[in-house]
Scaffold this motif. Sequence first.
Motif, PDB file in Angstrom:
ATOM      1  N   UNK A 262       0.845  -1.188   0.000  1.00  0.00           N
ATOM      2  CA  UNK A 262       0.000   0.000   0.000  1.00  0.00           C
ATOM      3  C   UNK A 262       0.883   1.241   0.000  1.00  0.00           C
ATOM      4  N   UNK A 263       0.736   2.082  -0.996  1.00  0.00           N
ATOM      5  CA  UNK A 263       1.454   3.354  -1.083  1.00  0.00           C
ATOM      6  C   UNK A 263       0.476   4.504  -0.926  1.00  0.00           C
ATOM      7  N   UNK A 264       0.969   5.610  -0.379  1.00  0.00           N
ATOM      8  CA  UNK A 264       0.173   6.837  -0.325  1.00  0.00           C
ATOM      9  C   UNK A 264       0.927   7.938  -1.047  1.00  0.00           C
ATOM     10  N   UNK A 265       0.187   8.875  -1.622  1.00  0.00           N
ATOM     11  CA  UNK A 265       0.837  10.011  -2.271  1.00  0.00           C
ATOM     12  C   UNK A 265       1.560  10.850  -1.217  1.00  0.00           C
ATOM     13  N   UNK A 266       2.708  11.378  -1.567  1.00  0.00           N
ATOM     14  CA  UNK A 266       3.552  12.089  -0.603  1.00  0.00           C
ATOM     15  C   UNK A 266       2.848  13.348  -0.101  1.00  0.00           C
ATOM     16  N   UNK A 267       2.654  13.415   1.208  1.00  0.00           N
ATOM     17  CA  UNK A 267       1.983  14.552   1.821  1.00  0.00           C
ATOM     18  C   UNK A 267       2.903  15.754   1.949  1.00  0.00           C
ATOM     19  N   UNK A 268       4.208  15.545   1.710  1.00  0.00           N
ATOM     20  CA  UNK A 268       5.173  16.632   1.860  1.00  0.00           C
ATOM     21  C   UNK A 268       5.381  17.410   0.561  1.00  0.00           C
ATOM     22  N   UNK A 269       5.599  16.675  -0.528  1.00  0.00           N
ATOM     23  CA  UNK A 269       5.879  17.350  -1.800  1.00  0.00           C
ATOM     24  C   UNK A 269       4.721  17.284  -2.787  1.00  0.00           C
ATOM     25  N   UNK A 270       3.704  16.471  -2.471  1.00  0.00           N
ATOM     26  CA  UNK A 270       2.524  16.315  -3.335  1.00  0.00           C
ATOM     27  C   UNK A 270       2.900  15.902  -4.754  1.00  0.00           C
ATOM     28  N   UNK A 271       3.895  15.015  -4.853  1.00  0.00           N
ATOM     29  CA  UNK A 271       4.266  14.463  -6.153  1.00  0.00           C
ATOM     30  C   UNK A 271       5.428  15.141  -6.836  1.00  0.00           C
ATOM     31  N   UNK A 272       5.924  16.237  -6.280  1.00  0.00           N
ATOM     32  CA  UNK A 272       7.038  16.942  -6.927  1.00  0.00           C
ATOM     33  C   UNK A 272       8.375  16.247  -6.692  1.00  0.00           C
ATOM     34  N   UNK A 273       8.453  15.432  -5.639  1.00  0.00           N
ATOM     35  CA  UNK A 273       9.700  14.734  -5.318  1.00  0.00           C
ATOM     36  C   UNK A 273      10.430  15.372  -4.160  1.00  0.00           C
ATOM     37  N   UNK A 274      10.724  14.571  -3.131  1.00  0.00           N
ATOM     38  CA  UNK A 274      11.464  15.066  -1.959  1.00  0.00           C
ATOM     39  C   UNK A 274      12.194  13.892  -1.316  1.00  0.00           C
ATOM     40  N   UNK A 275      12.925  14.177  -0.229  1.00  0.00           N
ATOM     41  CA  UNK A 275      13.696  13.105   0.414  1.00  0.00           C
ATOM     42  C   UNK A 275      12.806  12.118   1.149  1.00  0.00           C
ATOM     43  N   UNK A 276      11.595  12.531   1.539  1.00  0.00           N
ATOM     44  CA  UNK A 276      10.699  11.618   2.243  1.00  0.00           C
ATOM     45  C   UNK A 276      10.208  10.511   1.308  1.00  0.00           C
ATOM     46  N   UNK A 277       9.800  10.889   0.108  1.00  0.00           N
ATOM     47  CA  UNK A 277       9.301   9.887  -0.857  1.00  0.00           C
ATOM     48  C   UNK A 277      10.390   9.422  -1.817  1.00  0.00           C
ATOM     49  N   UNK A 278      11.637   9.857  -1.569  1.00  0.00           N
ATOM     50  CA  UNK A 278      12.781   9.496  -2.422  1.00  0.00           C
ATOM     51  C   UNK A 278      12.515   9.876  -3.885  1.00  0.00           C
ATOM     52  N   UNK A 279      11.914  11.041  -4.031  1.00  0.00           N
ATOM     53  CA  UNK A 279      11.646  11.653  -5.338  1.00  0.00           C
ATOM     54  C   UNK A 279      10.686  10.854  -6.205  1.00  0.00           C
ATOM     55  N   UNK A 280       9.939   9.910  -5.593  1.00  0.00           N
ATOM     56  CA  UNK A 280       9.001   9.096  -6.367  1.00  0.00           C
ATOM     57  C   UNK A 280       7.571   9.635  -6.310  1.00  0.00           C
ATOM     58  N   UNK A 281       7.290  10.457  -5.315  1.00  0.00           N
ATOM     59  CA  UNK A 281       5.939  10.966  -5.133  1.00  0.00           C
ATOM     60  C   UNK A 281       5.043  10.036  -4.339  1.00  0.00           C
ATOM     61  N   UNK A 282       5.545   8.828  -3.960  1.00  0.00           N
ATOM     62  CA  UNK A 282       4.754   7.836  -3.231  1.00  0.00           C
ATOM     63  C   UNK A 282       5.542   7.297  -2.038  1.00  0.00           C
ATOM     64  N   UNK A 283       4.815   6.930  -0.979  1.00  0.00           N
ATOM     65  CA  UNK A 283       5.422   6.396   0.241  1.00  0.00           C
ATOM     66  C   UNK A 283       4.712   5.101   0.603  1.00  0.00           C
TER      67      UNK A 283
END
Length: 348
Positions: A262-283
């Motif tokens: 189960x993945x969720x869309x990144x609540x930090x970057x909203x798909x733009x890519x960040x270190x939390x989602x490892x630039x994938x937009x999903x966690x």
Amino acid sequence: MIEKLEQLCELVLHEVDEAQDLKTVNDLRVTYLGKKSPIQELSQEMRNLSIEEKKVFGKTLNEVTTKLNNAIEEKRSVLEAIELNNKLESESIDISLPATKVNLGTPNILERIIEEIEELLISMGYDVVDGPEIEEDRFNFELLNIPKGHPARDAQDTFYLEDEKILLRSQTSPVQARVMLENKGQKPIRMICPGKTYRRDNDDATHSHQFMQIEGLLVDKNVSLSDLKGTIDVIVKKLFGETIETRFRPSYYQFTEPSVEVDISCFNCHGDGCNICKSSGWITVAGAGIVHPNVLRNCGYNPEEWTGFAFGFGAERLAMLKYGINDIRVFYSTDLRELKTFDRKDND
């Protein structure tokens, strides 16, 4: 000697009756009943008496000692009551003064996450069920479609306690197996089973030999992946916000078929890519799937009639994502400053 003892008793009773304060009463106890008191001196003379005289004198000595002790105790109680009443009459309490602040403490971060999910799922008709942390191999593995020799047993690296029959549970799934067996394949099930689990792991910033799982199980008729996705979607929106999206990726677990990550869309970057989602937009936040027919069969349910889904979250994983914690060891440290950071009372 008995006459002396009786005269002494009358004297002490008179002095006790005349006493006007607690100090005088306490001094009388020491003077007449202490180790060097006249009564003790008289008792030392018993050795010079005959056996019959000792019996009579001993009885009288006990009666006198008891009578004096009772008199002194009664006088002390009376004087204490008088002293308390005088104090209450002479003193007043200013109830307008501000009260002293009492530190009530702060809930553990993991407890807060678990309670949040519990409250949500209870409102959806789920029961919260607990089970033993010291578990049997049968419930922890075999009933869950993980027979002896299965590679998954090595992957979980379990703490065994007795001949590989008794162990510290490596997941909370055994609670689900116990509930299914109790229902004997006759009733639908909606349950979650949060609790501690244990696996042999080296502790570091992202791993711990002890961690909290929040597993859920629904068994009913005509259950599908869409039911599972809807349930997961409600949970993650509750935790991370209404804009969060979920997606399933194929995976493999022994107790579900099909299985999904189960993945969720990144609540930090909203798909733009960040270190939390490892630039994938999903966690990735959970594992889930449709309950394997073998598990249903092992636990008394006919897989031709019943289906179900199961899901499992790591409480630490959810808390680390939600509160921006980068070290899992924070949850099990004794530093109260870490808890104060998340105290809603102080932050309001």
